[in-house]
Design a protein around this motif. Structure first.
Motif, short mmCIF file in Angstrom:
data_model
loop_
_atom_site.label_atom_id
_atom_site.label_comp_id
_atom_site.label_asym_id
_atom_site.label_seq_id
_atom_site.Cartn_x
_atom_site.Cartn_y
_atom_site.Cartn_z
N THR A 325 0.83 -1.20 0.00
CA THR A 325 0.00 0.00 0.00
C THR A 325 0.86 1.25 0.00
O THR A 325 0.57 2.22 -0.71
N ARG A 326 1.97 1.22 0.78
CA ARG A 326 2.86 2.38 0.85
C ARG A 326 3.40 2.74 -0.52
O ARG A 326 3.50 3.93 -0.87
N GLN A 327 3.72 1.77 -1.34
CA GLN A 327 4.28 2.04 -2.67
C GLN A 327 3.28 2.69 -3.62
O GLN A 327 3.68 3.33 -4.60
N ARG A 348 7.04 -12.79 8.08
CA ARG A 348 7.51 -11.43 8.36
C ARG A 348 7.01 -10.49 7.26
O ARG A 348 7.16 -10.76 6.07
N VAL A 349 6.39 -9.40 7.70
CA VAL A 349 5.78 -8.44 6.77
C VAL A 349 6.28 -7.05 7.11
O VAL A 349 6.30 -6.65 8.29
N ARG A 350 6.71 -6.33 6.09
CA ARG A 350 7.15 -4.95 6.30
C ARG A 350 5.94 -4.04 6.35
O ARG A 350 5.08 -4.08 5.48
N MET A 351 5.87 -3.16 7.37
CA MET A 351 4.71 -2.30 7.55
C MET A 351 5.15 -0.87 7.81
O MET A 351 6.28 -0.61 8.15
N TRP A 352 4.14 0.04 7.65
CA TRP A 352 4.36 1.47 7.83
C TRP A 352 3.22 2.04 8.67
O TRP A 352 2.12 1.53 8.69
N ARG A 353 3.55 3.16 9.36
CA ARG A 353 2.52 3.88 10.10
C ARG A 353 2.11 5.11 9.29
O ARG A 353 2.97 5.91 8.90
N LEU A 354 0.80 5.23 8.99
CA LEU A 354 0.31 6.37 8.20
C LEU A 354 0.00 7.53 9.13
O LEU A 354 -0.75 7.37 10.09
#
Length: 354
Positions: A325-327, A348-354
């Protein structure tokens, strides 16, 4: 008939000429019949005796003579033999001429007219009754149609509360709904600490909070062109990019998430601000309608599962998104990297904080 008055002779002539029956009686000053003539048999007058009082032989003449004023007319007199006559009385010196002019045809004509008038009255009354019944039937039909229209609009409204409009139209056309969507974004959001707070505030407050939350989710989905798919307890599932594909699905759902979080912060639950955990992931999904009587429009696939797990991993008041989603988000969205996180059943999943 030389002794008849001129007017009487003229009337008798007209009647004879038209083949209608006419007769006359001459009554002297003593009110006795002094002469008779014409078609007396037609009227049953042949047995009348001259020289005898006319009232004794014709009952309807009793009290009629002497006439106070001559000439005198008695229309439509029915004689004992069944014939109907017009009676005309004329004065001639000390005598009275009693003229019988056949009126049977006129009586029949009058009776026919009366019968027709009666029948017309009956027909008009029947027409009035039929028109009243027709009006009543039309009123009932109109009310039924209005009721059906109200029920149709109600059913249509309920259907649109459950399904996207385009899906509802396809379903009404009896089409099987099973679609693959290559690029969508899926969101899950639930209320932090809902179960514990609900115990302390009771049912009424709990339902009020849920109603506020779900209503906000509905309004914002319309504003940002997203679809709220369903609610699960205190959790909302929404998607952008279907049923109509859009290239900015991730950005639309990100704006939706930010506004939903702000709407929650404006409400208090058990004395504390309402806070959410929100998770978003982008990718392919399968969408369709299942069930027959209690059907539901739902989404399936790894994208849905991963969005749900990201939401569960989020912190209170946090919007957590996947790397996919970030991309897809533009530079106007500030995202803080969280590194890789182990998610159950996914790895393992790379995540971001919006």
């Amino acid at each position: 008939m030389p002794g008849l008055p001129k007017e009487v002779r003229s009337w008798l002539y007209d009647f004879f000429y038209n083949e209608r029956s006419a007769a006359y009686l001459k009554i002297d000053a003593r009110q006795c019949i002094s002469a008779k003539g014409g078609n007396i048999e037609h009227y049953g007058l042949a047995s009348l005796r001259t020289g005898k009082p006319v009232a004794d032989q014709l009952e309807f003449m009793e009290g009629l003579l002497p006439c106070p004023q001559l000439p005198y007319h008695m229309p439509m007199v029915e004689l004992p033999g069944g014939h109907v006559t017009d009676l005309h009385l004329f004065g001639d010196g000390g005598s009275v001429w009693l003229l019988f002019l056949d009126a049977t045809a006129e009586r029949y004509s009058q009776q026919r007219l009366q019968q027709k008038a009666y029948e017309m009255t009956l027909l008009q009354e029947r027409e009035r009754q039929l028109n009243a019944k027709l009006q009543s039937t039309n009123d009932a039909l109109r009310e039924s149609q209005e009721g059906l229209s109200r029920e149709y609009r109600r059913a249509e409204s309920l259907l649109l509360n459950i399904l996207p409009a385009s899906i509802a139209e396809r379903l009404k056309a009896d089409e099987q709904i099973a679609d693959n969507h290559a690029e969508v974004s899926v969101l899950f959001a639930d209320i932090v600490g809902f179960t514990e707070r609900a115990r302390s505030v009771g049912a009424v407050m709990t339902l009020a909070i849920l109603n506020y939350f779900f209503k906000s989710a509905d309004l914002l989905s319309e504003q940002y062109g997203c679809e709220k798919i369903k609610t699960i307890g205190d959790c909302v599932m929404a998607v952008a990019g279907l049923p109509i594909a859009r290239s900015d699905h991730a950005e639309a759902l990100a704006r939706y998430a930010l506004e939903l979080r702000e709407a929650a912060r404006r409400e208090r639950f058990a004395g504390e601000p309402l806070s959410l955990r929100i998770g978003i992931h982008s990718g392919p999904i399968v969408a369709g309608v299942i069930g027959k009587r209690r059907f539901v429009y739902d989404l399936w696939g790894d994208t849905v599962n991963l969005a749900a797990r990201i939401q569960k991993a989020a912190e209170p008041d946090e919007i957590r998104i996947s790397d996919a989603t970030r991309q897809l988000l533009g530079p106007e969205f500030a995202c803080e990297p969280l590194g890789e996180t182990e998610l159950r059943g996914t790895g393992r999943v790379r995540m971001w904080r919006l």
